[in-house]
Design a protein around this motif. Structure first.
Motif: not given
Length: 473
Positions: A53-59, A61-72, A83-86, A106-107
């Motif tokens: 039941d982990a909730d994850i907040f990934i910090v 920046n705009e340049k790396h945002k879509f690498y994060v989304i694609n790899q998720l 998990p719930k990921i934001e 943010y949380a």
């Protein structure tokens, strides 16, 4: 329990594979023959997901945002626990203290109680086994409930000058296996690093922390009032203020000053993969002590790290070397010198060379493009668009484009006209004409794009509509 994953970075320490816009957490390696070919970021998320039941907040920046989304997205079917990921986007890249403060703000905006426990970790470390690591997190959680700030220390195995150190009191504190932190120590020279190992009460600083929200906020307000003020503002106000914040690490901001610091020795495998030597240490070796990635033939070569990309690499009679090849750069270094890679990056930055910022292949939310050739007044790219994805509606003032479809089917809008373009068909896009490329099919779309004009750089683009919310560049 809540988790903050820090996914920024400057891409210097594993150059030329890492770049400013593609830092090392997104690099994919199979550490051993039994290991999946995943990035350090993906390994981090999978590790956290071992916690129920982990909730994850990934910090990031705009340049790396879509690498994060694609790899998720790549991970989605591999995770047993969902998990719930934001994703929290820094308006500008700052250090760890502002990033952590923004994530907590943010949380809180999302309704998190200030009695919640948070675990903070970088996204580019290698830790195993995952299940044992979760036991350490759970132990730190219990300690953090007692108004402490827990950091994880690694017992030094060598006089390492690339890590910060933490000095602890000689006896465990009243919290069992935890030690009271005496002080944080900057990266030492070799002689001091040897002394720390001899004295025995120094640990490597892992950069991981566990704390209760109200405990860390209290220390932010006490020791770094500028960051503490973020918690008196709304999240939107905090975003506006973010660019004015000091560039400061959580160590400087809080941990070197707090009286609440506790250290838990992390008695499992850990590496921050902070240099090519660190990567060599964790990769499988052949009988001659070489760690090999890619197609290579090596004769009388021993104890070396050799990473190839598209070129075929051969070596003769080298020992204790690092050879890393990418499509546009080659690093050759003696083992033991790779902490100086950042000096190479600094020189390249001063010369404004493109090898600092991007790879030849650049990833976008819709897919990727690879620069094949560039000359005076022209550029040739290979573009790959994922099924169902759409590029922005855009125009270019200084170049025309010619697209040839080599795989899949493209849906193309040029001016007021829409058409489908199939394999071995082509279409022409004039200058200053609105156009859009879309992949309506079920397989990746690949096209060859030939740009011709007086200016063919990436900033000649005017986006009119964009499904990914990107701004004009």
């Amino acid at each position: 329990m809540k988790f903050i994953v820090l996914a920024g970075g400057s891409g210097t320490r594993l150059w030329p594979m890492s770049r400013k816009n593609f830092p090392k957490q997104f690099l994919k390696f199979s550490i051993s023959k039994h290991d999946e070919h995943e990035s350090f970021f993906q390994k981090t998320i999978k590790r956290i997901c071992c916690y129920p039941d982990a909730d994850i907040f990934i910090v990031t920046n705009e340049k790396h945002k879509f690498y994060v989304i694609n790899q998720l997205e790549e991970l989605a079917n591999k995770l047993t626990n969902k998990p719930k990921i934001e994703i929290v986007i820094e308006p500008v890249s700052k250090n760890t203290a502002p990033a952590i403060a923004l994530a907590i703000r943010y949380a809180i905006e999302k309704g998190i109680s200030q009695d919640e426990i948070f675990f903070v970790c970088p996204s580019d470390h290698l830790i195993k086994p995952d299940e044992k690591f979760i036991e350490f997190i759970k132990a730190s959680e219990e300690c953090a409930k007692k108004e402490t700030i827990v950091t994880f220390g690694i017992k030094p195995t060598r006089p390492e000058t690339g890590y910060g150190y933490i000095k602890v009191k000689s006896q465990p504190a009243e919290f069992g296996n935890f030690y009271k932190v005496e002080k944080f120590v900057e990266k030492p020279d070799f002689d001091n690093a040897k002394r720390y190992i001899k004295e025995g009460n120094y640990y490597w600083n892992s950069g991981m922390f566990t704390f209760k929200v109200n405990t860390i906020i209290e220390d932010f307000k006490k020791y770094t009032p500028q960051l503490g003020e973020l918690f008196e503002k709304s999240y939107d106000e905090a975003l506006k203020e973010f660019q004015n914040l000091s560039d400061i690490s959580i160590d400087y901001a809080i941990m070197e000053k707090t009286e609440k610091g506790m250290l838990l020795p992390l008695n499992i495998f850990w590496s921050d993969i902070g240099s090519w030597e660190s990567l060599y240490d964790v990769l499988d070796k052949d009988p001659t002590g070489n760690a090999i990635v890619g197609d290579c033939v090596n004769i009388e070569t021993n104890g070396s790290l050799i990473i190839g990309n598209k070129r075929f690499i051969t070596t003769l009679g080298i020992q204790d070397m690092v050879v890393v090849e990418t499509e546009d750069a080659l690093l050759i270094a003696k083992k033991g010198e790779c902490q100086k890679v950042k000096d190479i990056v600094k020189i390249l930055s001063e010369k404004a060379l493109p090898q600092v910022e991007e790879h030849v292949t650049v990833y976008r939310p819709w897919g990727s493009y690879t620069l094949l050739e560039k000359g005076l007044r022209y550029k040739i790219k290979r573009i790959s668009v994922k099924p169902g994805e759409t590029l922005s509606l855009q125009m270019h003032h200084h170049r025309s484009e010619h697209w040839v479809v080599v795989k899949g089917t493209a849906k193309v809008k040029i001016g007021d006209r829409e058409q489908f373009v199939h394999e071995n068909e082509s279409v022409y896009v004039p200058k200053s004409t609105l156009h859009r490329l879309e992949n309506p099919g079920k397989i990746p779309l690949e096209i060859i794009e030939v740009q011709v004009g007086e200016y063919v750089e990436e900033d000649d683009i005017k986006r009119v509509e964009d499904v990914y919310g990107r701004q004009d560049i």
